[in-house]
Design a protein around this motif. Structure first.
Motif, short mmCIF file in Angstrom:
data_model
loop_
_atom_site.label_atom_id
_atom_site.label_comp_id
_atom_site.label_asym_id
_atom_site.label_seq_id
_atom_site.Cartn_x
_atom_site.Cartn_y
_atom_site.Cartn_z
N GLY A 166 0.89 -1.37 0.38
CA GLY A 166 -0.09 0.25 0.23
C GLY A 166 0.48 1.17 -0.09
O GLY A 166 0.42 2.63 0.84
N ASP B 158 -5.18 9.41 -1.63
CA ASP B 158 -6.51 9.70 -0.88
C ASP B 158 -7.83 9.18 -0.96
O ASP B 158 -8.73 8.04 0.50
N ARG C 182 -7.37 5.53 0.36
CA ARG C 182 -7.44 5.41 1.75
C ARG C 182 -8.29 5.53 2.63
O ARG C 182 -9.05 4.80 3.39
N VAL D 47 -4.05 -2.94 5.23
CA VAL D 47 -2.61 -3.04 4.82
C VAL D 47 -1.47 -3.20 6.15
O VAL D 47 -1.46 -3.30 7.23
N PHE E 91 6.37 3.44 2.99
CA PHE E 91 5.10 3.84 3.51
C PHE E 91 4.60 5.08 4.21
O PHE E 91 5.48 5.26 4.35
N ASP E 92 3.24 5.81 4.09
CA ASP E 92 3.51 7.01 4.39
C ASP E 92 2.36 6.66 5.44
O ASP E 92 0.89 6.27 5.45
N TYR E 93 2.97 6.46 6.60
CA TYR E 93 1.89 6.48 8.05
C TYR E 93 0.89 7.59 8.46
O TYR E 93 0.18 7.44 8.86
N ALA F 290 -2.00 7.45 5.88
CA ALA F 290 -2.50 6.20 6.44
C ALA F 290 -3.76 6.58 7.43
O ALA F 290 -4.78 6.24 7.50
N ARG F 291 -2.86 7.06 8.36
CA ARG F 291 -2.99 7.02 9.55
C ARG F 291 -3.83 8.23 9.74
O ARG F 291 -5.54 7.83 10.52
N VAL G 182 -6.79 4.85 8.42
CA VAL G 182 -6.43 3.23 7.36
C VAL G 182 -5.92 1.69 8.81
O VAL G 182 -5.06 2.35 9.58
N LEU H 292 -3.78 -0.94 10.19
CA LEU H 292 -2.61 -1.27 9.68
C LEU H 292 -1.68 -2.35 10.51
O LEU H 292 -2.71 -1.97 11.67
#
Ligand code: GUN
Ligand code: ZN
Length: 448
Positions: free
Chosen positions: A269, A274, A277, A287, A302-304, A307-308, A312, A314
């Motif tokens: 992922g 956007d 997500r 993910v 990975f773009d934490y 995602a947060r 998302v 994970l």
């Protein structure tokens, strides 16, 4: 009933972020429930709990840390012998090393021997639950889940679906692959501690008919898991765009076939937008962040933060054999490193974050359990959890001993462990209340 005295670390099972609990001198009490399943019955301060359980034998592990067994949210057991095979990115790596190794799993004897080694290696590293790919051969799943069953492990696995763009020896046939999947669900899902995952390898390897069939099975068996890959590598992304021109994104392909829901776990992922997500957050699909694999294959970061912010779900994964190590400590350190990066891999910027040690540890235990829909089952020491845990030695190496002794806070102490620990720090592994069946170099004596 048994109990262990040690420092204890665990997390709230249901929280959508890390809520750590720590006891420096703790007691963990386990017992069999009415069905014979070994579970945690009490956890807390030694001084508080010991009077209530004064007649229970104590395994004295003072000076050590007991924490939940680690959960690996995405791993390929047939790639145990692929680890460390360098290539110019994902697609050449699959062609050159991975598919030829996976073809060997047509032989049940080979599958059984790799499955034995695989669990020995996971347990040595403190991993007690995995969501694992088999190969396209149904016998590969029988070998893995049969071995997990013999060891009393909780394990979820599936036969890889790949009816196109795969060489002879690993390519399956659409109708047979779906029949095999259904038969494997009937044979394994919900038996003892085992579960089945419908496993379309990735969109490029599956025909529309196969993805459609996978989605139909996912709807019919709503508590069965789904596992696949998404948005890992730029060449893969271009390929998906060419194969599925009508879909808005790579992730949208899986949505169209009914493959996004709770208990669906997608590795990587990295290249999501956007809308993707938001789609993950809305459907509850998770993910499996696989940082050592992303670094090894040069896939990206990975773009934490994004995602947060999108909500998302994970958790952490090794993705062996793309991944570089079975060790949860290696995975946690790589996740920290990937989090710090301020680029994604395609020139797009991302926000660099400094993930806390408790956050990293949560992503590999209770956070991963939550991503699997197994909160309160594994990944925690909260009462009711199954009794899978690790005993860690914070002084396992000279540098670990020196650095952990100087930590000024729990956060610093855990960070030193994450940065410096490996399998040498894992002195015992307890699975379902019993010592895991493999030899550790040094047994820990009970002091009383
Ligand atoms: N995409 C499709 N198959 C694979 C695999 O085996 N490993 C990784 N990392 N990505 C994949
Ligand atoms: Zn993978």
């Amino acid at each position: 009933m048994q109990s262990w005295r040690a420092s204890l670390l665990w997390f709230d099972p249901e929280a959508d972020g890390p809520r750590p609990h720590f006891e420096s001198d703790g007691l963990l009490v386990t017992a069999a429930d009415a069905a014979g399943v070994q579970r945690v019955v009490a956890v807390g301060a030694y001084d508080t709990l010991r009077p209530r359980y004064s007649d229970v034998a104590v395994h004295d592990r003072r000076g050590r840390l007991i924490a939940p067994g680690f959960i690996d949210l995405h791993i390929h057991y047939p790639q145990t012998d692929v680890i460390g095979s360098p290539a110019d990115g994902l697609l050449p790596w699959l062609e050159r090393y991975t598919f030829p190794q996976e073809a060997r799993f047509a032989d049940p004897g080979h599958a059984a021997s790799v499955a034995r080694f695989f669990f020995d290696e996971l347990l040595r590293h403190g991993v007690t639950t995995v969501l694992a790919f088999g190969t396209s051969h149904p016998g590969s799943v029988d070998a893995l889940l049969g071995e997990a069953q013999a060891r009393g492990l909780r394990c979820i696995a599936g036969k890889s679906l790949q009816d196109r763009h795969s060489p002879d020896g690993v390519r399956d046939e659409t109708e047979a692959s779906l029949r095999d999947t259904e038969a494997l669900i009937a044979r394994w899902h919900g038996r003892d501690r085992l579960g089945y995952a419908i496993t379309p390898r990735f969109a490029p390897s599956c025909s529309d008919a196969q993805l459609h069939g996978a989605g139909a099975l996912a709807a019919r068996y709503s508590d069965v898991w789904i596992q696949s890959h998404v948005a890992e590598n730029l060449d893969e992304l271009r390929w998906v765009r060419a194969l599925y021109p009508q879909d808005r994104s790579y992730l949208a392909v899986y949505e169209r076939f009914g493959l996004l829901r709770r208990r669906a776990v997608y590795a990587h992922g990295i290249y999501l937008d956007d809308a993707d997500r938001a789609l993950l957050a809305r459907t509850g699909a998770a993910v499996a962040v696989s940082p050592t694999s992303n670094l090894f294959l040069g896939s990206g970061f990975f773009d934490y933060a994004a995602a947060r912010e999108a909500g998302v779900t994970l958790g952490l994964a090794s993705d062996v054999g793309g991944g570089m190590s079975f060790s949860p400590f290696a995975t946690m350190r790589a996740a920290y490193t990937v989090g710090r990066a301020s680029v994604r891999g395609d020139g797009a910027a991302k926000r660099g974050v400094s993930l806390a040690a408790t956050d990293l540890w949560w992503q590999h235990t209770a956070g991963a359990a939550r991503a699997l829909g197994l909160a309160w089952v594994v990944g925690s020491l909260a009462p009711g959890s199954e009794a899978d845990f690790v005993v860690l030695d914070p002084a396992a190496t000279p540098l670990l001993a020196r650095r952990t002794a100087q930590a000024a806070s729990l956060e610093e102490w855990l960070f030193a462990l994450i940065l410096l620990a490996d399998d040498r720090a894992v002195t015992e592994v307890v699975v379902a209340g019993a010592p895991a069946s493999h030899a550790f170099t040094e047994a820990t004596p009970d002091l009383h």
